[in-house]
Design an enzyme around this catalytic site. Structure first.
Site, mmCIF file in Angstrom:
data_model
loop_
_atom_site.group_PDB
_atom_site.id
_atom_site.type_symbol
_atom_site.label_atom_id
_atom_site.label_comp_id
_atom_site.label_asym_id
_atom_site.label_seq_id
_atom_site.Cartn_x
_atom_site.Cartn_y
_atom_site.Cartn_z
ATOM 1 N N GLY A 98 -11.335 -1.606 1.003
ATOM 2 C CA GLY A 98 -10.339 -1.181 0.028
ATOM 3 C C GLY A 98 -10.690 0.084 -0.718
ATOM 4 O O GLY A 98 -10.868 1.157 -0.124
ATOM 5 N N VAL A 103 -11.650 0.143 5.292
ATOM 6 C CA VAL A 103 -12.894 -0.602 5.069
ATOM 7 C C VAL A 103 -13.127 -0.796 3.570
ATOM 8 O O VAL A 103 -13.286 0.177 2.826
ATOM 9 C CB VAL A 103 -14.109 0.141 5.676
ATOM 10 N N GLU A 148 -3.994 -13.718 5.244
ATOM 11 C CA GLU A 148 -3.096 -13.042 6.191
ATOM 12 C C GLU A 148 -2.120 -14.056 6.781
ATOM 13 O O GLU A 148 -2.369 -15.267 6.765
ATOM 14 C CB GLU A 148 -3.914 -12.432 7.340
ATOM 15 N N LYS A 169 -7.495 -1.058 10.007
ATOM 16 C CA LYS A 169 -8.808 -1.349 10.579
ATOM 17 C C LYS A 169 -8.722 -1.867 12.011
ATOM 18 O O LYS A 169 -9.541 -1.538 12.856
ATOM 19 C CB LYS A 169 -9.557 -2.343 9.709
ATOM 20 N N VAL A 223 0.836 -1.210 0.000
ATOM 21 C CA VAL A 223 0.000 0.000 0.000
ATOM 22 C C VAL A 223 0.869 1.258 0.000
ATOM 23 O O VAL A 223 0.616 2.197 -0.762
ATOM 24 C CB VAL A 223 -0.959 -0.010 1.206
ATOM 25 N N LYS A 254 -13.941 -4.143 10.301
ATOM 26 C CA LYS A 254 -14.522 -3.194 9.343
ATOM 27 C C LYS A 254 -15.981 -2.899 9.691
ATOM 28 O O LYS A 254 -16.427 -1.750 9.656
ATOM 29 C CB LYS A 254 -14.411 -3.767 7.926
#
Lengths: 428, 428
Positions: B136, B134, B192, B107, B15, B207
Site C-alpha cells: 500500500g 506492494v 477479497e 500486483k 483507489v 508482492k
C-alpha cells in the site's frame, strides 16, 4: 558503453571509506542498476598517508577539497567531511560553481546554509542530495520527498540521534544515572567530539529542520527549532514514566499549525507500546504522516560506515539514473519563510514535583493546576523521603502557556520543593 | 507554463477515486513539487453512472480501458482495475504500444506477466511503476530500488497482507478460533471476493515475488513462491507460541542462497519483542536487509483508498519529475532466471503434537528427532486430555529435509496422535 558517472570524494573518514568500498566491491551491480559505471576519479582528505585499509591508488589525490571540487574529471562532488563552515562549505559552494552535482552527508551545513546552497545549485541547474544527512541508512528524505509527494504532510516525528536513544535505554535497562551512562558512552566513542551536539539535541535538530523544510515547503530554519537536550532526565523520571506506561525519548516533532511552523527537539513521553516507545538502543526511527497515506514508520541504523555510505550511494545512483529533483522537493525560490510557532498544539504533560510534608499540600498543587485551567488525568503520591514526597501528575491536554502559568504558581504555594519536572506527552 | 503530465485512469473503485481526489485537492502542491501540472484527461470504468462522490465531469470518459490506453491526450496510463488477465492486461499492453508510461497497483498482473510487460515497456522506452502494488502506502519499492541501490540485498521479509495479520491478532486478542474470525472479517468486507487470495497467501505471495525480483536482479517468478496460508493455524498454536515468546505471522521471506532463490510466504514464528512480532492488526511491515545498510524496517497501511492512492501518486510524481528507471531496477533483459530453492536456510522449528498416554512415548519422539539429527532447544508437555497430551517442542536449527524425516518417523512411533504441526521460527 555508457558514460560513467565520476565521483570526487571529499573526506575519507568512516563514511568516505565506506563509499569507496561499495564502489569497488559492487561495481558490476551498480553499473547494471544505474545503466552506467560509477567510478571514483579523485579523493581528498586531511592526511594522504593515513592507513585506511582501502586501496586508493587508482584515484587522483587532492590535498584541498576546493581543488577536488573544481576538477574536470568529476561529475559529482561527494562531501563527507562534516562541519558547517570552513572547507565543507567552501568546497561545496565551489563545486556548484564548477557545475558539479552534490551528494552530502552534512546535516549541519544544510541546516544552516541549505537555502543559500539550494538556490545557488538550482540557479546553476545542479542538484544537491542529502539522504545520508538524516537518519543514516533509512531512506527517509527519499520517502518524504518522492514517495509521499502526493500528500499534504501533517506531521514529521523522529528519534534521530542514536547516541541519545542509547543513553536513555541504557539508563533504563541498567538502572544507571544519566551521568554514569554519559561517561560510559563518551569513553566508548559513541558521542561527537563535542558531546553537546548529541545530548543537547543539536545534531537531531539539524535533521528535523531539514525534514520540516521538505514536508512543509518552507525554508530550512534551524534557529527556529526549540531545542532541549536529555541532560536533565533522571533515572527516576525514566522509572516513573515506565510505571505509567511511557518511555522517554529525545523526540523531534515538526508540524504546521494555524500559528506557524512548530519544530521541537526535546525529551517527550511516548506510549511504551508504540513503535517509538519500543525503539531500543542506537537505532533511529522516523514517523511521517500525510493526509492520504496516514502514518508511515521507518526504522534503521542512524549512523555508521555501512548505513551512511548506503545512503550516499542511493543519492549517487539517483543522479546516475537521471533523477534531477529540487533540493527540498520544490524549487528553493518557492519555499516559504514560515513563522515559527512555539509548541502550539496542546498536549498532555507529565509532571514530577517534590511536595513538602505540610497539611493541604496536595490540595494547593491541585488548586494551582485548576486555576490555570489544567485538569488532572492521573496522579500518584509516593511516600515521604525526609521532608518531601515525590508526586507524579499526568495532565489532560493543555497548552504550554497554561502549563507555564501553573508551574510558576507552584513556587508560590510554598509546598513544592525545588523545580518541578515537566515533560510533554506526545500522541504518536 | 510547463507541459502538464496527463493521466488516464482506468478503474474508478476506491483507489481510482482516491487518485482523483488527490489530483483535485492538491493541484497546487503537486505542481509546485513536480514543476509541472498533473492533470487527468480521461477515465474509464465499468459503469459510467455510478455515484462516486467525486466530480468527473471535466474528464473524457471511455467505456473500454483499451481505448483509454490509446488516447492521444494521455501521457500516463494509471491501471487500478485489478486482475491479471483480461482488460487490465490487455489495456496495459495497449498503453505500452501506444507510447504511454504505466503506473499500476496491480500486483497479480506484474507477478504473473511482469517480465513480459517490462521487456515490452523497456523496448518502447516506457516505464512501469508499481509502488501501490506492494504494501500500500509504504514506499517500499522505492526504498529497495532506489534508496538501497548501493547494497547487495541479503534478505527481504514482510507481513504484506493486512487481512491475515488482522485475523491472527484478532484470534489472539479475543481468544477466538480461526473459523470465527474468518467469518467476522469476511462479513466486515475485509477479505477479497475470493478470500483464498488473502488467507491462502496468494496476494502476499505476489508482492513478495515482485520485491524478490528487484532485490536479487531475477525475473519475477511467482510460481516459485512456496505458499502456505493461515487456515491451519489454531488458537492453541497462537497461545502456546505466545507462552514461548513468539507471535505467529504470515511472513514472506526471500533470500538468495547457494542453492538458488528461496521465496516463501507462510506462517512463521517471530520473537514477540521484534518489530514484526509487535505488528498488530491490518498494518503492513516490510524488512529490507542489505550488506551496507543493515536492516531497514518500513511500516504503514497496506491497503485502503488514501494509502494506495498515495503510492500511485508517488509514482506519477516521479514520472512528472523525469525519473525513468527500469521496472525491476535494472533492464528487464538483464534479469536472471533464478533457480528456485526450497527453504534452503536452516532454522529452528516449533512443533506441536499430541502424545498418546503410553510408557516411553516422549522418549520415542525425542529419539526420532535425534535420529534425524535434530536437537531440542525447549520442550513442554502439558497434562493429558482424554488419551493424548499436547507436547510443544522448539528445536535448534535444522533443515526442512531433516524435519520432514523426523515428522515421518513420528507416525511410525505409534505414540503420536494425528498430524504434528510444524512452524518455522524465522530469525528476524
Amino acid at each position: 558503453m555508457m558514460t560513467p558517472l565520476r565521483l570526487g570524494i571529499a573526506g575519507l573518514g568512516t563514511v568516505g571509506v565506506g563509499i569507496v568500498k561499495i564502489v569497488q566491491q559492487h561495481a558490476d551491480l551498480l553499473e547494471k542498476r544505474a545503466g552506467r559505471p560509477i567510478v571514483i576519479s579523485a579523493v581528498s582528505a586531511r592526511s594522504k598517508f593515513k592507513n585506511r585499509n582501502v586501496d586508493l591508488s587508482a584515484y587522483a589525490w587532492e590535498d584541498d577539497p576546493i581543488n577536488l571540487a573544481k576538477r574536470d574529471d568529476i561529475d559529482v562532488f561527494v562531501e563527507v567531511m562534516g562541519g558547517h563552515e570552513g572547507p565543507a562549505k567552501d568546497a561545496t559552494a565551489a563545486a556548484i560553481i564548477a557545475g558539479k552535482d552534490i551528494v552530502t552527508a552534512n546535516k549541519a551545513l544544510l541546516a544552516i546554509h541549505g537555502q543559500a546552497l539550494a538556490e545557488s545549485a538550482e540557479a546553476a541547474d545542479r542538484v544537491i542530495r542529502f539522504e545520508a544527512a538524516v537518519a543514516g541508512g533509512i531512506p527517509v528524505v527519499k520517502s518524504l520527498t518522492e514517495g509521499l509527494a502526493g500528500n499534504e504532510i501533517t506531521r514529521v516525528m523522529g528519534v534521530m540521534n542514536g547516541s541519545c536513544n542509547y543513553i536513555l535505554t541504557r539508563m533504563e535497562n541498567a538502572g544507571l544515572s544519566y551521568e554514569d551512562v554519559f561517561e560510559e558512552a563518551n569513553s566508548l566513542g559513541y558521542l561527537e567530539a563535542d558531546p553537546e551536539l548529541d545530548v543537547g539535541g543539536i545534531d537531531a535538530g539539524h535533521k528535523l529542520a531539514l525534514l520540516a523544510s521538505i514536508a512543509f515547503g518552507t525554508q530550512v530554519d534551524f534557529d527556529a527549532v526549540e531545542l532541549e537536550g536529555i541532560g536533565a532526565i533522571t533515572i527516576d523520571d525514566i522509572h516513573q514514566a515506565a510505571d505509567m506506561g511511557y518511555k522517554i525519548k529525545l523526540l523531534g516533532v515538526a508540524q504546521m499549525t494555524g500559528r506557524g511552523l512548530e519544530q521541537r527537539m526535546s525529551p517527550c513521553l511516548v506510549p511504551d507500546t508504540s513503535p517509538l516507545g519500543q525503539l531500543e538502543g542506537g537505532t533511529n526511527m522516523v514517523v511521517l504522516e500525510g493526509d492520504a497515506v496516514g502514518q508511515i514508520v521507518l526504522r534503521g541504523a542512524g549512523a555508521g560506515e555501512g548505513p551512511t555510505a548506503s545512503a550516499v550511494m542511493g543519492d549517487v545512483m539517483d543522479i546516475a539514473r537521471g533523477l534531477r529533483i529540487s533540493t527540498f522537493g520544490q524549487p528553493a525560490n518557492t519555499l516559504r519563510q514560515a513563522r515559527a510557532a512555539r509548541a502550539a498544539v496542546p498536549a498532555p504533560y507529565y509532571l514530577r514535583l517534590q511536595l513538602l510534608d505540610k497539611p493541604g499540600a496536595l490540595a494547593k498543587v491541585a488548586h494551582a493546576l485548576g486555576e490555570a485551567g489544567i485538569s488532572i488525568d492521573r496522579m500518584r503520591q509516593y511516600g515521604h523521603h525526609d521532608t518531601a514526597a515525590p508526586v507524579l501528575i499526568v495532565t489532560h491536554k493543555t497548552t504550554r502557556t497554561a502549563l507555564e502559568d501553573a508551574l510558576a504558581d507552584f513556587t508560590n504555594t510554598g509546598v513544592v520543593s525545588g523545580a518541578p519536572v515537566a515533560i510533554r506527552i506526545e500522541e504518536v
